[in-house]
Design a protein around this motif. Structure first.
Motif, mmCIF file in Angstrom:
data_model
loop_
_atom_site.group_PDB
_atom_site.id
_atom_site.type_symbol
_atom_site.label_atom_id
_atom_site.label_comp_id
_atom_site.label_asym_id
_atom_site.label_seq_id
_atom_site.Cartn_x
_atom_site.Cartn_y
_atom_site.Cartn_z
ATOM 1 N N GLU A 36 0.863 -1.179 0.000
ATOM 2 C CA GLU A 36 0.000 0.000 0.000
ATOM 3 C C GLU A 36 0.899 1.229 0.000
ATOM 4 O OE1 GLU A 36 -2.744 2.266 3.202
ATOM 5 O OE2 GLU A 36 -2.763 0.100 3.259
ATOM 6 N N GLN A 38 0.506 4.408 0.047
ATOM 7 C CA GLN A 38 0.181 5.545 0.896
ATOM 8 C C GLN A 38 0.399 5.247 2.376
ATOM 9 O OE1 GLN A 38 -0.445 8.499 -0.390
ATOM 10 N NE2 GLN A 38 -0.210 7.547 -2.395
ATOM 11 N N ARG A 172 -8.477 -2.946 -4.001
ATOM 12 C CA ARG A 172 -8.830 -2.017 -2.921
ATOM 13 C C ARG A 172 -9.692 -2.759 -1.919
ATOM 14 N NH1 ARG A 172 -8.671 3.587 -2.550
ATOM 15 N NH2 ARG A 172 -9.938 4.400 -0.863
ATOM 16 N N LYS A 181 -8.494 2.531 7.288
ATOM 17 C CA LYS A 181 -8.967 1.859 6.077
ATOM 18 C C LYS A 181 -7.876 1.842 5.009
ATOM 19 C CE LYS A 181 -13.020 1.186 7.731
ATOM 20 N NZ LYS A 181 -13.069 0.121 8.685
ATOM 21 N N SER A 182 -7.834 0.741 4.292
ATOM 22 C CA SER A 182 -6.827 0.561 3.259
ATOM 23 C C SER A 182 -7.118 1.443 2.055
ATOM 24 C CB SER A 182 -6.802 -0.896 2.829
ATOM 25 O OG SER A 182 -5.947 -1.055 1.740
ATOM 26 N N GLY A 183 -6.069 1.878 1.400
ATOM 27 C CA GLY A 183 -6.207 2.548 0.126
ATOM 28 C C GLY A 183 -5.983 1.527 -0.973
ATOM 29 N N ASN A 184 -5.569 1.989 -2.135
ATOM 30 C CA ASN A 184 -5.253 1.070 -3.218
ATOM 31 C C ASN A 184 -4.037 0.237 -2.846
ATOM 32 O OD1 ASN A 184 -7.355 1.988 -4.800
ATOM 33 N ND2 ASN A 184 -6.090 3.501 -5.845
#
Length: 194
Positions: A36, A38, A172, A181-184
Motif C-alpha cells: 500500500e 500511501q 482495494r 482503512k486501506s487505500g489502493n
C-alpha cells in the motif's frame, strides 16, 4: 462450530465452485507480494487458481502487516490561580505507533479475455483475523485480536510465457475492522501452471 471456521469453509467453497465453473483449465500455483504505497503496510499471499474460456477463480492464504503512526490531541480545561475558568486551555499531544497484522483466506472470482496478455477484472473477499497493537500494548503483551471481513475489487493483467504466469494487479480493500482503512494496494504474483 466457531463462526470464523464456518466463514473460512464458505470462502473455500466459493473459490472452488468458481474454479469448477471455470471448466478446470490447468491450475496455477503462485506466490505474490503487495504493498500500500500511501501507508507502511505490505503483505504476501500463496494462491491456487484455475480459469476457463471466460471465468476463473482463486483461493489464497494471505498475511498482511504494517503500522501507522497515530497522533492524538486532548484539550483540557482548567482553573487559573486567580479563579478564572478556561474551558479550552491546555492541549496535550500524544504520538504512538499502531501495528496491525491480518491473517486469513480469500476467495476471488473473475472474468478474463483468455489471451497471452490477459486482462481480468473480478471481486473477492477476505476472511480472517486482525491483531491491533500500539507500542504500549505490545510492551505489556496486551494486544487485541478481532475477526475481520473484507471485500475487494481487483484488476490485473496476466502475462503468460510458456508455463510461467506473471500477474501485476491493483485492488482495494473495504473491511469491517476499526483500523485505518486501506487505500489502493498494488501487487504482483508469480505462478506456474501445471
Amino acid at each position: 462450530m466457531h463462526y470464523l471456521v464456518k466463514l473460512y469453509l464458505l470462502t473455500a467453497l466459493f473459490a472452488f465452485s468458481t474454479i469448477s465453473q471455470a471448466s478446470q483449465d490447468e491450475p496455477t500455483f503462485s506466490i505474490g507480494a503487495f504493498n500500500e504505497p500511501q501507508g507502511d503496510r505490505a503483505g504476501a499471499e500463496i494462491s491456487v487458481s484455475a480459469k476457463g474460456d471466460m471465468f476463473g477463480g482463486r483461493l489464497s492464504g494471505t498475511l498482511y502487516n504494517g503500522g501507522n503512526n497515530v497522533k492524538t490531541a486532548e484539550i483540557t480545561s482548567y482553573f487559573s490561580a486567580d479563579g478564572h475558568f478556561y474551558p479550552e486551555g491546555n492541549t496535550t499531544t500524544t504520538e504512538f505507533e499502531s501495528n496491525e497484522l491480518y491473517l486469513g483466506f480469500s476467495g476471488f472470482a473473475f472474468v478474463h479475455l483468455d489471451q497471452l496478455i490477459n486482462p481480468y477484472l473480478g471481486l473477492g473477499f477476505f476472511i480472517g483475523k486482525t491483531q491491533h497493537c500500539t507500542s504500549h500494548e505490545e510492551e505489556f503483551e496486551n494486544c487485541t485480536d478481532d475477526p475481520v471481513l473484507a471485500v475487494y475489487p481487483e484488476f490485473g493483467i496476466e502475462l503468460n510465457i510458456e508455463s510461467i504466469q506473471i500477474t501485476p494487479y491493483i485492488r482495494r480493500y473495504y473491511d469491517t475492522s476499526d483500523s485505518h482503512k486501506s487505500g489502493n494496494v498494488y501487487g504482483i504474483n508469480f505462478g506456474i501452471r501445471f
